[in-house]
Design an enzyme around this catalytic site. Sequence first.
Site, PDB file in Angstrom:
ATOM      1  N   CYS A  53      -9.117  74.533   7.538  1.00  0.00           N
ATOM      2  CA  CYS A  53      -9.145  73.447   6.557  1.00  0.00           C
ATOM      3  C   CYS A  53      -7.896  73.531   5.660  1.00  0.00           C
ATOM      4  O   CYS A  53      -7.130  74.500   5.715  1.00  0.00           O
ATOM      5  CB  CYS A  53     -10.420  73.511   5.723  1.00  0.00           C
ATOM      6  SG  CYS A  53     -10.419  74.796   4.466  1.00  0.00           S
ATOM      7  N   GLU A  76     -11.576  82.166   7.335  1.00  0.00           N
ATOM      8  CA  GLU A  76     -10.199  82.647   7.201  1.00  0.00           C
ATOM      9  C   GLU A  76     -10.008  83.529   5.970  1.00  0.00           C
ATOM     10  O   GLU A  76      -9.390  84.598   6.081  1.00  0.00           O
ATOM     11  CB  GLU A  76      -9.225  81.459   7.201  1.00  0.00           C
ATOM     12  CG  GLU A  76      -9.209  80.674   8.514  1.00  0.00           C
ATOM     13  CD  GLU A  76     -10.231  79.540   8.586  1.00  0.00           C
ATOM     14  OE1 GLU A  76     -11.267  79.612   7.897  1.00  0.00           O
ATOM     15  OE2 GLU A  76      -9.981  78.582   9.328  1.00  0.00           O
ATOM     16  N   ILE A  88     -19.084  82.441   4.990  1.00  0.00           N
ATOM     17  CA  ILE A  88     -20.228  83.008   4.265  1.00  0.00           C
ATOM     18  C   ILE A  88     -20.625  82.010   3.186  1.00  0.00           C
ATOM     19  O   ILE A  88     -19.905  81.837   2.193  1.00  0.00           O
ATOM     20  CB  ILE A  88     -19.864  84.383   3.658  1.00  0.00           C
ATOM     21  CG1 ILE A  88     -19.433  85.347   4.768  1.00  0.00           C
ATOM     22  CG2 ILE A  88     -21.065  84.949   2.889  1.00  0.00           C
ATOM     23  CD1 ILE A  88     -18.908  86.678   4.298  1.00  0.00           C
ATOM     24  N   GLU A  89     -21.742  81.334   3.434  1.00  0.00           N
ATOM     25  CA  GLU A  89     -22.156  80.247   2.546  1.00  0.00           C
ATOM     26  C   GLU A  89     -23.121  80.747   1.473  1.00  0.00           C
ATOM     27  O   GLU A  89     -23.554  81.900   1.478  1.00  0.00           O
ATOM     28  CB  GLU A  89     -22.785  79.134   3.396  1.00  0.00           C
ATOM     29  CG  GLU A  89     -21.781  78.566   4.400  1.00  0.00           C
ATOM     30  CD  GLU A  89     -22.343  77.464   5.266  1.00  0.00           C
ATOM     31  OE1 GLU A  89     -23.581  77.263   5.288  1.00  0.00           O
ATOM     32  OE2 GLU A  89     -21.536  76.799   5.944  1.00  0.00           O
ATOM     33  N   CYS A  92     -14.809  80.141   3.539  1.00  0.00           N
ATOM     34  CA  CYS A  92     -14.491  79.977   4.960  1.00  0.00           C
ATOM     35  C   CYS A  92     -14.263  81.319   5.661  1.00  0.00           C
ATOM     36  O   CYS A  92     -14.106  82.372   5.012  1.00  0.00           O
ATOM     37  CB  CYS A  92     -13.236  79.121   5.115  1.00  0.00           C
ATOM     38  SG  CYS A  92     -13.440  77.389   4.680  1.00  0.00           S
ATOM     39  N   CYS A 117      -7.580  76.604   3.498  1.00  0.00           N
ATOM     40  CA  CYS A 117      -7.298  77.789   4.322  1.00  0.00           C
ATOM     41  C   CYS A 117      -5.848  77.806   4.785  1.00  0.00           C
ATOM     42  O   CYS A 117      -5.245  78.879   4.898  1.00  0.00           O
ATOM     43  CB  CYS A 117      -8.237  77.852   5.516  1.00  0.00           C
ATOM     44  SG  CYS A 117      -9.902  78.364   5.049  1.00  0.00           S
TER      45      CYS A 117
END
Length: 134
Positions: A89, A58, A46-47, A56, A92
């Site tokens: 990443c 996760e 969710i940006e 991210c 995460c």
Amino acid sequence: MSEFSPHHLFEAARDAMSKAHAPYSKFPVGAAILADDGKVYLGANIENLSFPQGWCAEPTAIGAMIMGGGKKVKSLAVIAEKLPLCTPCGGCRQKISEFASADTLIYLCDDAGVQKTVTMAELLPYAFETDTIG
Ligand code: THU
């Protein structure tokens, strides 16, 4: 065989990815956690227009797990539309490890299904762990 096969978890992660809000990176990611309570918890990235404020897939799934009553990650599937076998990443990996064990399975997927399975210990060797805090 457990109620949720790796393929089921892949399908759940793929469904989650369809909910991604990724208008800036255009890099949708989905994650699905099979938790210790037997439930599956979903997350997508969710940006935000203020780019560092996005997060991210996760952590979305981890938040859903915690709020849903799950306590431990038994296994986790991750999928990215534009990157086969996308791995979590670095940040995460640390976030997942908080709720996982060394033998927790992480399923790396492409658009057909799970293509590679790694353990948490393989994903995050030499993890930051200490009894000194808390
Ligand atoms: N992203 C994830 O959701 N999970 C990862 O482990 C890798 C990166 C997202 C963050 C951002 O929205 C987009 O992918 C591009 O980095």
